[in-house]
Scaffold this active site. Structure first.
Site, PDB file in Angstrom:
ATOM      1  N   HIS A  50      29.834  69.057  54.908  1.00 18.99           N
ATOM      2  CA  HIS A  50      29.149  68.090  54.959  1.00 18.99           C
ATOM      3  C   HIS A  50      29.467  67.337  53.933  1.00 18.99           C
ATOM      4  O   HIS A  50      30.749  66.404  53.952  1.00 18.99           O
ATOM      5  CB  HIS A  50      28.399  68.293  53.810  1.00 18.99           C
ATOM      6  CG  HIS A  50      29.082  68.477  52.326  1.00 18.99           C
ATOM      7  ND1 HIS A  50      29.507  70.188  52.082  1.00 18.99           N
ATOM      8  CD2 HIS A  50      29.366  67.889  51.433  1.00 18.99           C
ATOM      9  CE1 HIS A  50      30.384  69.773  51.381  1.00 18.99           C
ATOM     10  NE2 HIS A  50      29.589  69.100  50.627  1.00 18.99           N
TER      11      HIS A  50
HETATM   12  C1  T46 Z   1      31.212  68.949  47.944  1.00 18.24           C
HETATM   13  C2  T46 Z   1      32.739  68.856  47.589  1.00 18.24           C
HETATM   14  C3  T46 Z   1      33.688  69.408  47.175  1.00 18.24           C
HETATM   15  C4  T46 Z   1      24.992  74.069  43.784  1.00 18.24           C
HETATM   16  O1  T46 Z   1      23.888  74.950  42.537  1.00 18.24           O
HETATM   17  N1  T46 Z   1      24.949  72.925  42.267  1.00 18.24           N
HETATM   18  C5  T46 Z   1      26.416  72.324  42.306  1.00 18.24           C
HETATM   19  O2  T46 Z   1      26.694  71.807  41.598  1.00 18.24           O
HETATM   20  C6  T46 Z   1      26.919  72.119  43.336  1.00 18.24           C
HETATM   21  C7  T46 Z   1      28.533  71.570  43.805  1.00 18.24           C
HETATM   22  C8  T46 Z   1      26.715  73.857  44.660  1.00 18.24           C
HETATM   23  N2  T46 Z   1      25.047  74.373  44.797  1.00 18.24           N
HETATM   24  C9  T46 Z   1      25.086  75.379  45.487  1.00 18.24           C
HETATM   25  C10 T46 Z   1      25.041  75.120  46.235  1.00 18.24           C
HETATM   26  C11 T46 Z   1      25.132  76.231  47.306  1.00 18.24           C
HETATM   27  O3  T46 Z   1      23.950  76.686  47.254  1.00 18.24           O
HETATM   28  O4  T46 Z   1      26.865  75.801  45.425  1.00 18.24           O
HETATM   29  C12 T46 Z   1      26.246  76.739  46.962  1.00 18.24           C
HETATM   30  C13 T46 Z   1      27.429  76.074  47.088  1.00 18.24           C
HETATM   31  O5  T46 Z   1      27.757  75.088  47.168  1.00 18.24           O
HETATM   32  P1  T46 Z   1      28.206  74.338  48.827  1.00 18.24           P
HETATM   33  O6  T46 Z   1      28.405  75.064  50.327  1.00 18.24           O
HETATM   34  O7  T46 Z   1      27.852  72.655  48.696  1.00 18.24           O
HETATM   35  O8  T46 Z   1      30.066  73.883  48.560  1.00 18.24           O
HETATM   36  P2  T46 Z   1      31.096  73.547  48.763  1.00 18.24           P
HETATM   37  O9  T46 Z   1      32.646  73.768  48.596  1.00 18.24           O
HETATM   38  O10 T46 Z   1      31.562  73.219  50.526  1.00 18.24           O
HETATM   39  O11 T46 Z   1      30.702  71.645  48.559  1.00 18.24           O
HETATM   40  C14 T46 Z   1      31.766  71.202  47.316  1.00 18.24           C
HETATM   41  C15 T46 Z   1      30.130  70.482  47.027  1.00 18.24           C
HETATM   42  O12 T46 Z   1      28.542  71.358  47.257  1.00 18.24           O
HETATM   43  C16 T46 Z   1      29.945  69.152  47.340  1.00 18.24           C
HETATM   44  O13 T46 Z   1      28.844  68.217  46.765  1.00 18.24           O
HETATM   45  O14 T46 Z   1      31.567  67.297  48.405  1.00 18.24           O
HETATM   46  O15 T46 Z   1      31.964  70.803  47.102  1.00 18.24           O
END
Ligand code: T46
Length: 135
Positions: A50
């Site tokens: 993303h």
């Molecule tokens: C990024 C990379 C480096 C939350 O509820 N609160 C939060 O602060 C975050 C970061 C995520 N979430 C929820 C959103 C999703 O339902 O946790 C779940 C997993 O998040 P995501 O799939 O976006 O995780 P990554 O590891 O793909 O990405 C993360 C960050 O979301 C993103 O901003 O830059 O780490």
């Protein structure tokens, strides 16, 4: 500006070991509004995929290592994070993917804003469209 912006966070070390201090608008170049960390990833798991519309972040691998791929729509670069005193600054509008998490990887991320799903672009075609409309 280079896609790879590695910040030297500075180590306050003495004979007992190392200490790294992170401060808004000092060694972290924005107001820190949120800190999250990622750990316990399976080695073959990839994350990210993303971009953010406005969020700025600094990622620090405080333990172990992982590999980032950053993409601004024109150029893709890879960087391995494996030092707790180095922070990878990720500007807004950059597609990121994370791979090769070591078993002991703890990836800490400092963010310039609170969590908001509406700030995410999770579709790569949409990301490229956004970039071309900005040119
Ligand atoms: C990024 C990379 C480096 C939350 O509820 N609160 C939060 O602060 C975050 C970061 C995520 N979430 C929820 C959103 C999703 O339902 O946790 C779940 C997993 O998040 P995501 O799939 O976006 O995780 P990554 O590891 O793909 O990405 C993360 C960050 O979301 C993103 O901003 O830059 O780490």
């Amino acid at each position: 500006m280079s896609l790879i912006q590695l910040l030297d966070l500075g180590v306050i070390g003495d004979e007992r070991g190392a200490l790294v201090s992170l401060e808004s608008n000092k060694n972290i170049p924005f107001d820190i509004k949120r800190v999250y960390y990622i750990y316990g990833n399976k080695g073959d798991v990839a994350r990210g995929f993303h971009a953010h519309k406005a969020l700025k972040q600094v990622a620090v691998c405080v333990s172990g290592s992982c590999r980032f791929v950053l993409d601004d729509g024109e150029e893709k670069v890879e960087v391995i994070l494996d030092k707790p005193d180095k922070g990878l600054k990720i500007e807004e509008g950059i597609w990121r993917e994370m791979y090769d998490f070591s078993d002991d990887c703890v990836l800490m991320v400092l963010a310039s804003d609170f969590y908001s799903e509406s700030d995410y672009i999770r579709n790569y075609s949409e990301f490229l469209r956004t970039k071309s409309s900005q040119q």
